[in-house]
Design a protein around this motif. Sequence first.
Motif, PDB file in Angstrom:
ATOM      1  N   MET A  91      -7.498   9.796 -68.716  1.00 58.91           N
ATOM      2  CA  MET A  91      -6.737  10.801 -69.450  1.00 58.91           C
ATOM      3  C   MET A  91      -5.273  10.747 -68.999  1.00 58.91           C
ATOM      4  O   MET A  91      -4.982  10.810 -67.808  1.00 58.91           O
ATOM      5  N   ALA A  92      -4.346  10.628 -69.921  1.00 58.59           N
ATOM      6  CA  ALA A  92      -2.926  10.547 -69.587  1.00 58.59           C
ATOM      7  C   ALA A  92      -2.383  11.921 -69.211  1.00 58.59           C
ATOM      8  O   ALA A  92      -2.910  12.948 -69.616  1.00 58.59           O
ATOM      9  N   MET A  93      -1.310  11.913 -68.410  1.00 60.74           N
ATOM     10  CA  MET A  93      -0.694  13.169 -68.026  1.00 60.74           C
ATOM     11  C   MET A  93      -0.044  13.817 -69.239  1.00 60.74           C
ATOM     12  O   MET A  93       0.656  13.162 -70.007  1.00 60.74           O
ATOM     13  N   ASP A  94      -0.305  15.120 -69.411  1.00 62.83           N
ATOM     14  CA  ASP A  94       0.177  15.866 -70.575  1.00 62.83           C
ATOM     15  C   ASP A  94       1.612  16.321 -70.339  1.00 62.83           C
ATOM     16  O   ASP A  94       1.848  17.355 -69.720  1.00 62.83           O
ATOM     17  N   ILE A  95       2.578  15.521 -70.801  1.00 59.77           N
ATOM     18  CA  ILE A  95       3.986  15.890 -70.699  1.00 59.77           C
ATOM     19  C   ILE A  95       4.442  16.462 -72.029  1.00 59.77           C
ATOM     20  O   ILE A  95       4.353  15.804 -73.061  1.00 59.77           O
ATOM     21  N   ASP A  96       4.905  17.707 -71.997  1.00 66.85           N
ATOM     22  CA  ASP A  96       5.365  18.387 -73.202  1.00 66.85           C
ATOM     23  C   ASP A  96       6.881  18.324 -73.238  1.00 66.85           C
ATOM     24  O   ASP A  96       7.560  19.022 -72.484  1.00 66.85           O
ATOM     25  N   VAL A  97       7.420  17.491 -74.101  1.00 67.28           N
ATOM     26  CA  VAL A  97       8.877  17.310 -74.154  1.00 67.28           C
ATOM     27  C   VAL A  97       9.571  18.568 -74.653  1.00 67.28           C
ATOM     28  O   VAL A  97      10.778  18.736 -74.461  1.00 67.28           O
ATOM     29  N   ASN A  98       8.819  19.464 -75.285  1.00 67.85           N
ATOM     30  CA  ASN A  98       9.409  20.704 -75.789  1.00 67.85           C
ATOM     31  C   ASN A  98       9.246  21.870 -74.813  1.00 67.85           C
ATOM     32  O   ASN A  98       9.678  22.979 -75.096  1.00 67.85           O
ATOM     33  N   LEU A  99       8.595  21.597 -73.676  1.00 67.55           N
ATOM     34  CA  LEU A  99       8.302  22.677 -72.745  1.00 67.55           C
ATOM     35  C   LEU A  99       9.568  23.250 -72.125  1.00 67.55           C
ATOM     36  O   LEU A  99       9.749  24.454 -72.038  1.00 67.55           O
ATOM     37  N   GLY A 100      10.474  22.377 -71.696  1.00 62.85           N
ATOM     38  CA  GLY A 100      11.681  22.850 -71.042  1.00 62.85           C
ATOM     39  C   GLY A 100      11.405  23.280 -69.615  1.00 62.85           C
ATOM     40  O   GLY A 100      10.268  23.328 -69.147  1.00 62.85           O
ATOM     41  N   THR A 101      12.471  23.561 -68.899  1.00 66.24           N
ATOM     42  CA  THR A 101      12.360  23.990 -67.503  1.00 66.24           C
ATOM     43  C   THR A 101      13.237  25.215 -67.280  1.00 66.24           C
ATOM     44  O   THR A 101      14.026  25.270 -66.341  1.00 66.24           O
ATOM     45  N   ASN A 102      13.087  26.193 -68.155  1.00 61.92           N
ATOM     46  CA  ASN A 102      13.988  27.339 -68.131  1.00 61.92           C
ATOM     47  C   ASN A 102      13.484  28.504 -67.292  1.00 61.92           C
ATOM     48  O   ASN A 102      14.275  29.352 -66.875  1.00 61.92           O
ATOM     49  N   GLU A 103      12.185  28.585 -67.062  1.00 62.44           N
ATOM     50  CA  GLU A 103      11.656  29.730 -66.329  1.00 62.44           C
ATOM     51  C   GLU A 103      12.052  29.673 -64.862  1.00 62.44           C
ATOM     52  O   GLU A 103      12.150  28.607 -64.259  1.00 62.44           O
ATOM     53  N   PHE A 104      12.319  30.831 -64.290  1.00 60.63           N
ATOM     54  CA  PHE A 104      12.682  30.967 -62.878  1.00 60.63           C
ATOM     55  C   PHE A 104      13.966  30.207 -62.527  1.00 60.63           C
ATOM     56  O   PHE A 104      14.156  29.798 -61.378  1.00 60.63           O
ATOM     57  N   GLY A 105      14.833  29.989 -63.500  1.00 60.74           N
ATOM     58  CA  GLY A 105      16.097  29.312 -63.221  1.00 60.74           C
ATOM     59  C   GLY A 105      15.990  27.807 -63.199  1.00 60.74           C
ATOM     60  O   GLY A 105      16.901  27.135 -62.708  1.00 60.74           O
ATOM     61  N   GLY A 106      14.897  27.251 -63.727  1.00 63.52           N
ATOM     62  CA  GLY A 106      14.764  25.789 -63.798  1.00 63.52           C
ATOM     63  C   GLY A 106      14.536  25.155 -62.435  1.00 63.52           C
ATOM     64  O   GLY A 106      14.212  25.834 -61.455  1.00 63.52           O
ATOM     65  N   PRO A 107      14.704  23.841 -62.316  1.00 66.41           N
ATOM     66  CA  PRO A 107      14.453  23.126 -61.058  1.00 66.41           C
ATOM     67  C   PRO A 107      15.258  23.669 -59.880  1.00 66.41           C
ATOM     68  O   PRO A 107      14.736  23.796 -58.769  1.00 66.41           O
ATOM     69  N   ILE A 108      16.525  23.999 -60.116  1.00 71.45           N
ATOM     70  CA  ILE A 108      17.346  24.539 -59.027  1.00 71.45           C
ATOM     71  C   ILE A 108      16.825  25.914 -58.617  1.00 71.45           C
ATOM     72  O   ILE A 108      16.703  26.230 -57.423  1.00 71.45           O
ATOM     73  N   GLY A 109      16.504  26.741 -59.601  1.00 72.33           N
ATOM     74  CA  GLY A 109      16.000  28.080 -59.313  1.00 72.33           C
ATOM     75  C   GLY A 109      14.706  28.064 -58.528  1.00 72.33           C
ATOM     76  O   GLY A 109      14.551  28.802 -57.540  1.00 72.33           O
ATOM     77  N   VAL A 110      13.744  27.223 -58.930  1.00 75.49           N
ATOM     78  CA  VAL A 110      12.461  27.205 -58.230  1.00 75.49           C
ATOM     79  C   VAL A 110      12.612  26.603 -56.834  1.00 75.49           C
ATOM     80  O   VAL A 110      11.888  27.001 -55.905  1.00 75.49           O
ATOM     81  N   ALA A 111      13.530  25.650 -56.671  1.00 70.53           N
ATOM     82  CA  ALA A 111      13.783  25.090 -55.337  1.00 70.53           C
ATOM     83  C   ALA A 111      14.310  26.179 -54.407  1.00 70.53           C
ATOM     84  O   ALA A 111      13.888  26.296 -53.245  1.00 70.53           O
ATOM     85  N   ILE A 112      15.231  26.997 -54.925  1.00 69.51           N
ATOM     86  CA  ILE A 112      15.776  28.102 -54.129  1.00 69.51           C
ATOM     87  C   ILE A 112      14.677  29.101 -53.789  1.00 69.51           C
ATOM     88  O   ILE A 112      14.595  29.592 -52.651  1.00 69.51           O
ATOM     89  N   ILE A 113      13.811  29.412 -54.767  1.00 68.34           N
ATOM     90  CA  ILE A 113      12.719  30.359 -54.526  1.00 68.34           C
ATOM     91  C   ILE A 113      11.797  29.852 -53.424  1.00 68.34           C
ATOM     92  O   ILE A 113      11.384  30.611 -52.537  1.00 68.34           O
ATOM     93  N   MET A 114      11.453  28.561 -53.460  1.00 64.87           N
ATOM     94  CA  MET A 114      10.547  28.012 -52.450  1.00 64.87           C
ATOM     95  C   MET A 114      11.170  28.047 -51.059  1.00 64.87           C
ATOM     96  O   MET A 114      10.511  28.402 -50.074  1.00 64.87           O
ATOM     97  N   ILE A 115      12.446  27.694 -50.978  1.00 62.46           N
ATOM     98  CA  ILE A 115      13.130  27.728 -49.677  1.00 62.46           C
ATOM     99  C   ILE A 115      13.260  29.172 -49.192  1.00 62.46           C
ATOM    100  O   ILE A 115      12.965  29.492 -48.032  1.00 62.46           O
ATOM    101  N   TRP A 116      13.708  30.053 -50.097  1.00 61.96           N
ATOM    102  CA  TRP A 116      13.902  31.461 -49.744  1.00 61.96           C
ATOM    103  C   TRP A 116      12.591  32.107 -49.307  1.00 61.96           C
ATOM    104  O   TRP A 116      12.568  32.912 -48.360  1.00 61.96           O
TER     105      TRP A 116
END
Length: 441
Positions: free
Chosen positions: A1-26
């Motif tokens: 089974m191939a990995m389900d990548i949704d090109v329309n999903l976006g990364t906007n929740e929680f401030g995107g990649p930068i936001g979630v990185a900050i949340i994990m560190i914080w």
Amino acid sequence: MAMDIDVNLGTNEFGGPIGVAIIMIWSHFHVYYLWACNTYNGGAMLHPDSLSDIIPFFNRMFEYIKEGAAPTLYTTAWYLGFLVFTCILNLIMPGPTIKGLPIAHQGGRQLKYLCNGVWSWWATLATAAALHVSGIFPLTEIVDNLGSFMTVSIITGDVVSVLIYVGGIVTGNAHRMSGNVIYDFFMGSWLNPRIGIIDLKMWSEIRISWALLFLITTSCAIKQGTPTAPMVFILVAHFLYANACQKGEECIPTSFDMLHEKWGWMLIWWNFAGVPFAYTFQSVYIYNKGTEFSHSTFFMAFFYFFLFLCYYIFDTANSQKNRFRMIERGTYIPRKAFPQLPWGTLKNPTYIRTSTGSKLLTSGWYGIARKIHYTADIGMAFSWGAMCGFTNFLPFFYVSFFATFLYHRTKRDFERCAKKYGTDWDKYCNKVPYTWIPYVH
């Protein structure tokens, strides 16, 4: 089974990649900071004395962790042993089997959940009591080694997060992936990872976080000797909350968390470490203060009334919502787990039938406000802080953080519902115009 990548999903929740990185560190710094403030500064905020003290401040924090929160074989064995013990209970204790909601990307498949949380909860409490009385593991050992237990839980949460993220990809179970590794690690790759009949997501949410929270508070109460009135209040409050999660476990399979939220770092780490060790700040604070402060009879009576009122709304609102779903799907099973409160099940409820076939509840508590159970949840959290008095901010950090989290979750939920239900959602909002507080918000 191939990995389900949704090109329309976006990364906007929680401030995107930068936001979630900050949340994990914080988040890592946050739990250590709260622990250090309680352990080394009487529950007051630690901070640099000047700009030139910033680096020495972080050096002091590191020394605090090294001195009082280093993991040991002892704490590692007991923490991991607790996880294994809860898994065993999840396998062997009796309880009803409940079907979850249909999973769209799996062809409408409905997973089965063994809901034996009530029996497992009481078995856990009985075992903890036996270990304490026998001297094999006095419960005071938890607060005596709190920093070390916390570090073990932090490491465990991080390691499990990595294993589940990679496991979802390797086994072909990765779902709704954005393609950004940091963001996907935070949100998760695997929707419903399982070991046999054990749904790991529900296991961690119910059996780990809130059970540990209550055991930590119990440890503080026992260590205090004769518990003070504020400590008894916190013990009652934490029992009510932890017990509610267990007794209402059969409502969880039809919840948003089970259907939509993947088991990523956000859920794993906070259930393993964040909830039990950050949300018990008030318990440790009151233990450390001992008899340094007390409250008037009126103050205590008011907050007991306030706690029980909020708990009643919280318990019955969640029961109404989830039992409505279960009755509609023919999965409702009457339970007698303590306490069963009046108005927990609606008779002849009103609703709006949407074009998708779903029904939006418009009676009971959900005819009064759309997220009134969140309001009650925040009210209970405020009462925990109030037991610590009003001289320091940190006892109220939890309710501040929690309210912010629930506001964000409400926003996510409403956006999802507006997209899913369209004009039917507008009709619902017109029918039930208030979100948090009737006639106010």
